[in-house]
Design an enzyme around this catalytic site. Structure first.
Site, mmCIF file in Angstrom:
data_model
loop_
_atom_site.group_PDB
_atom_site.id
_atom_site.type_symbol
_atom_site.label_atom_id
_atom_site.label_comp_id
_atom_site.label_asym_id
_atom_site.label_seq_id
_atom_site.Cartn_x
_atom_site.Cartn_y
_atom_site.Cartn_z
ATOM 1 N N LEU A 701 0.831 -1.180 0.041
ATOM 2 C CA LEU A 701 0.116 -0.163 -0.024
ATOM 3 C C LEU A 701 0.774 1.233 0.007
ATOM 4 C CD1 LEU A 701 -2.950 0.978 0.345
ATOM 5 C CD2 LEU A 701 -2.638 1.372 2.629
ATOM 6 N N HIS A 702 0.660 2.039 -0.891
ATOM 7 C CA HIS A 702 1.287 3.459 -0.961
ATOM 8 C C HIS A 702 0.643 4.334 -1.213
ATOM 9 C CE1 HIS A 702 1.789 1.299 -5.130
ATOM 10 N NE2 HIS A 702 1.837 2.528 -5.570
ATOM 11 N N LEU A 703 0.868 5.680 -0.697
ATOM 12 C CA LEU A 703 -0.028 6.852 -0.891
ATOM 13 C C LEU A 703 0.936 7.799 -1.861
ATOM 14 C CD1 LEU A 703 -2.085 8.973 0.005
ATOM 15 C CD2 LEU A 703 -0.651 9.725 1.737
#
Length: 802
Positions: A701-703
């Site tokens: 998960l990456h923003l």
DNA sequence: GTTCTAGAAC
DNA sequence: GTTCTAGAAC
């Protein structure tokens, strides 16, 4: 009003005969004026030529580009020429762009009022129009080559769909080649004496599903000050219209002896005779409308007097909370006791008759036969949610086709008395196509019939309670649908918009809480009423976690909560690809339980390695914290493009996120914001947006924290652009809200986003390819659209003018 | 995610 | 001929 005992077409001819000289016209058939509406390159001329070549009736194509002896002429010349053709009994195509109401106005006055005016809207993708007009040679209007793109773009910006209220009897919308072909056939096969049904056809917005946010924005831009719009329906409405229709519906006496098949004509004549206006003003609306049958009074033999009390009581409770949306009680029978009881009681209580009225007609044909567009219809369902059994249930399932049964089955297998189930109707359903119905709400009322299951044995104490609950559930379901279509009570809307315009508003927790509670009240305060056996157990109403960001835009998100809860499957609608079903459980390598798909390739593992072993990559990371690491995207798609990586094993993508991750998401957002602010200190001309890809290519998960210049050599293809500039990109602020309220984020991932037309994120202009888009965005200074400014989605340098 | 490349589009 | 896209390979 006299009962209509004539066939509609016969009726038209009878009327025509009474007109002076109309006899000739009847013999020649009824000429019709078809006003083409479409950008250059949309295929208007091709359409006309095809029909003219193949049609049995005489047609004339009026083309402003050639009307002056083969050269461009004036609008007046077009009108004159069209008028002459009509005199000769010929039908006329007005082949010019006619993109706005003003341009169309003069052509609508052509001929006598008996001459039907149709519009054919060629609403094809901007890109297609541009590429056609760019490449064509020998265009009549000399619009070809490079300048065409600019012209098409400009026109599309100000396009305004025609409305029946402008004076059209029929409008056909074509959104793709198939629609165009179908419409061409319709007109090609239109015989001399044929009359096409009136109304709007093919009205839908194919972009709505994949580009909700953008469409919402376009709506706001296109028609400032109008409310009550249905997302998927570009038709506008006015108070005047609503008044006319309300009259035509409520004025109809309950014992009106007109056969229901002629309800539409009945309405038409009433209106044209009594008010001088025509059917055009009253047949189609986009005022959100719920049509519902009386629950439990037919097969379930509930006492009519008691039932009517409950209907009126519940309507009174909800009607004021639904903004300008309308509730319509429908019964097939003209002598319906329940309708007259309800009508009388509603009048006694002074319920606004614009918002609630009764209507005699077939609930499955309200638009095609009754001229009344109802985007939502209620079904008096059985507990098994199965077709058949007669009555409204059989009629609705039959009219909706198997699509409704499938869509229903996906959401629930049964329904308890007093409960309702919202089912979005697939666009393939005939009810959607012919009647414009977007949702069916199944409702189950109490049973007083000993022949049926769960009979209450005349226990009206319980019966009344359950019936009241059934209507509450129904109206709550309707409210939840309104919210998904970007519609909500005006007051709440205004309030929330006010607070959304500033980033600072994120700390207005107290205020938000009040609003949330107010809305809760508005929705009946009994959210658990709506039954759905797919309801996830981890839903919770105690949403007030710290407030801050997730407290914003609460009205909409609460509605979304309702939506998800009600339909139990709305998320599925937003992400048709089954692999993203919320229930998916994946193994750590990303392979799902079926073992069939989505193993992460070796190239997709690098972020995971950064997250798990940051110390090994110290030089590549901007920051290492306990929960997250921050790094520059290896292939930045803008001047500044950072990633905030979660350090939790097994959290590969947005679909894996649940409520337990909320603190982590908040941290990711806060860290992202901190870095955006830091970069803004270095360059205050930047603007940042924080968000997630609905389905990432890289594991973990990456923003994304990305500046909105998109000035990068690494931005090379459509997928790159669209992954940051369509609803596929999920703003962090929205994700936080969703997870906080619903325990999961909405994933907008169907593959269509990849091939969506390329539009500037600022001015919304369309561009034929990536290089041209990049050229454009390098200089576009248009302000960002409202939807992007809402909710603090964009991060600016302090004091910067937006 | 990128790179490479065939072939479509211009 | 050059530009651009889209799919396969990695």
């Amino acid at each position: 009003m006299e009962p209509m005992d004539l066939h509609p077409q016969t009726a038209s001819r009878e009327i025509a005969k009474e007109e002076e000289g109309a006899q000739v016209k009847v013999e020649n058939g009824k000429p019709v004026v078809v006003i083409m509406v479409g950008a250059p390159g949309s295929g208007k001329s091709t359409f006309c030529d095809h029909v003219i070549r193949t049609s049995a009736r005489p047609w004339v194509r009026i083309c402003q580009d050639t009307i002056g002896n083969g050269k461009a002429g004036t609008k007046i010349a077009c009108i004159k020429s069209a008028s002459n053709a009509l005199e000769e009994g010929k039908s006329v195509f007005i082949d010019r762009c006619n993109m706005d109401g003003e341009q169309r106005g003069d052509f609508l006055k052509l001929g006598n009022p008996e001459v039907e005016k149709h519009a054919v809207v060629l609403d094809l993708p901007a890109k297609l129009c541009i590429s056609r007009s760019v490449k064509r040679t020998g265009h009549e209007g000399n619009l070809q080559g490079g300048k065409a793109a600019a012209v098409v773009n400009r026109m599309l910006q100000k396009k305004e769909f025609p409305k029946l209220a402008e004076g059209f009897t029929r409008i056909t919308f074509c959104h793709n080649e198939k629609d165009v072909e179908a419409a061409m056939n319709t007109y090609s096969t239109l015989g001399l004496l044929d009359v096409l049904p009136s109304g709007c056809f093919g009205l839908k917005n194919p972009e709505a599903k994949v580009q909700l946010g953008i469409m919402r924005f376009l709506k706001k831009v296109d028609i400032p000050g109008k409310d009550g719009l249905v997302e998927s329906n570009p038709q506008h409405s006015s108070d005047n219209q609503s008044a006319v229709e309300k009259d035509s519906g409520s004025r109809r006496p309950a014992n009106d002896s007109a056969p229901s098949e002629y309800v539409h004509m009945d309405v038409k004549n009433t209106v044209s005779q009594e008010s001088g206006s025509s059917i055009r003003t009253n047949s189609v609306y986009s005022i959100p409308t719920l049509a519902f049958p009386s629950i439990s009074t037919a097969d379930f033999q509930f006492n009519l007097d008691k039932a009517s009390d409950i209907i009126v009581e519940k309507v009174e409770e909800f009607v004021s909370k639904l903004g300008n949306a309308r509730l319509v009680l429908v019964d097939l029978s003209h002598g319906s006791k329940i309708l007259s009881l309800v009508k009388a009681k509603a009048a006694r209580k002074s319920i606004d008759s614009k918002k609630f009225f009764t209507f005699v007609g077939d609930i499955t044909r309200l638009y095609s036969q009754g001229g009344m567009k109802c985007n939502v219809i209620a079904n008096a369902a059985n507990w098994r949610l199965k077709p058949g059994g007669g009555g409204v249930n059989a009629a609705i399932f039959s009219a909706a086709g198997p699509a409704l049964e499938t869509a229903t089955k996906e959401r629930a297998e049964s329904l308890a008395p007093g409960k309702a189930l919202v089912v979005p109707l697939p666009s393939t359903s005939p009810l959607s196509i012919k009647e414009g119905v977007t949702h069916v709400v199944h409702v189950l009322g109490p049973n007083m019939n000993a022949q049926r299951p769960n009979c209450l044995n005349n226990d009206y104490v319980k019966g009344c309670k359950v019936l009241g609950e059934a209507y509450s559930s129904l109206f709550e379901g309707f409210a939840s649908i309104l919210s998904t279509q970007g519609w909500m009570p005006k007051e709440s809307n205004e309030k929330s918009l006010k607070s959304q315009n500033q980033i600072e508003s994120k700390h207005h927790d107290g205020d938000q809480k009040v609003k949330r509670e107010a809305l809760n009240e508005c929705m009946g305060g009994k959210k658990s009423k709506i039954f759905c056996n797919e309801l996830k157990p981890n839903f919770s109403h105690s949403v007030d976690r710290k407030g801050n960001i997730e407290g914003r835009k609460n009205v909409e998100s609460l509605n979304e909560f309702e939506r998800n809860k009600n339909s139990g499957g709305f998320l599925k609608e937003l992400k048709p690809s089954a692999s993203h079903s919320v229930d998916r459980k994946e193994n750590l390598d990303g392979r799902d339980d079926t073992g069939m798909n989505k193993a992460w390739g070796p190239w997709a593992q690098s972020l995971y390695q950064f997250a798990m072993h940051p110390e090994r990559h110290r030089n590549d990371l901007r920051e290492i914290l306990d929960d997250v690491v921050v790094l520059d995207d290896l292939y930045p798609k803008a001047r500044k493009h950072l990633l905030v990586l979660a350090r939790v094993e097994g959290l590969d993508r947005l679909a894996d996120v649940s409520k337990e991750h909320l603190p982590l998401l908040n941290t990711m957002h806060a860290v992202g914001l901190k870095w955006a602010e830091k970069l803004l200190n270095e360059n205050e001309s930047l603007v940042f947006r924080l968000g997630y890809h609905s389905e990432p290519s890289m594991r973990q998960l990456h923003l994304h924290v990305i500046s909105q210049d998109f000035d990068s050599k690494h931005l090379k293809n459509k997928k790159h652009w669209n992954s940051f500039n369509t609803p596929f990109f999920r703003d962090s602020v929205d994700v936080l809200q969703e997870v906080s309220k619903h325990g999961e984020a909405i994933i907008r991932d169907d593959d269509s986003f990849r091939s969506m037309e390329l539009r500037c994120h600022r001015c919304r202009s369309a561009h034929p390819n990536i290089p041209r888009l990049k050229t454009h965005i390098s200089s576009c200074q248009a302000p960002f659209p409202g939807v992007m400014l809402d909710n603090g989605k964009l991060v600016f340098a302090p004091g910067r003018i937006r």
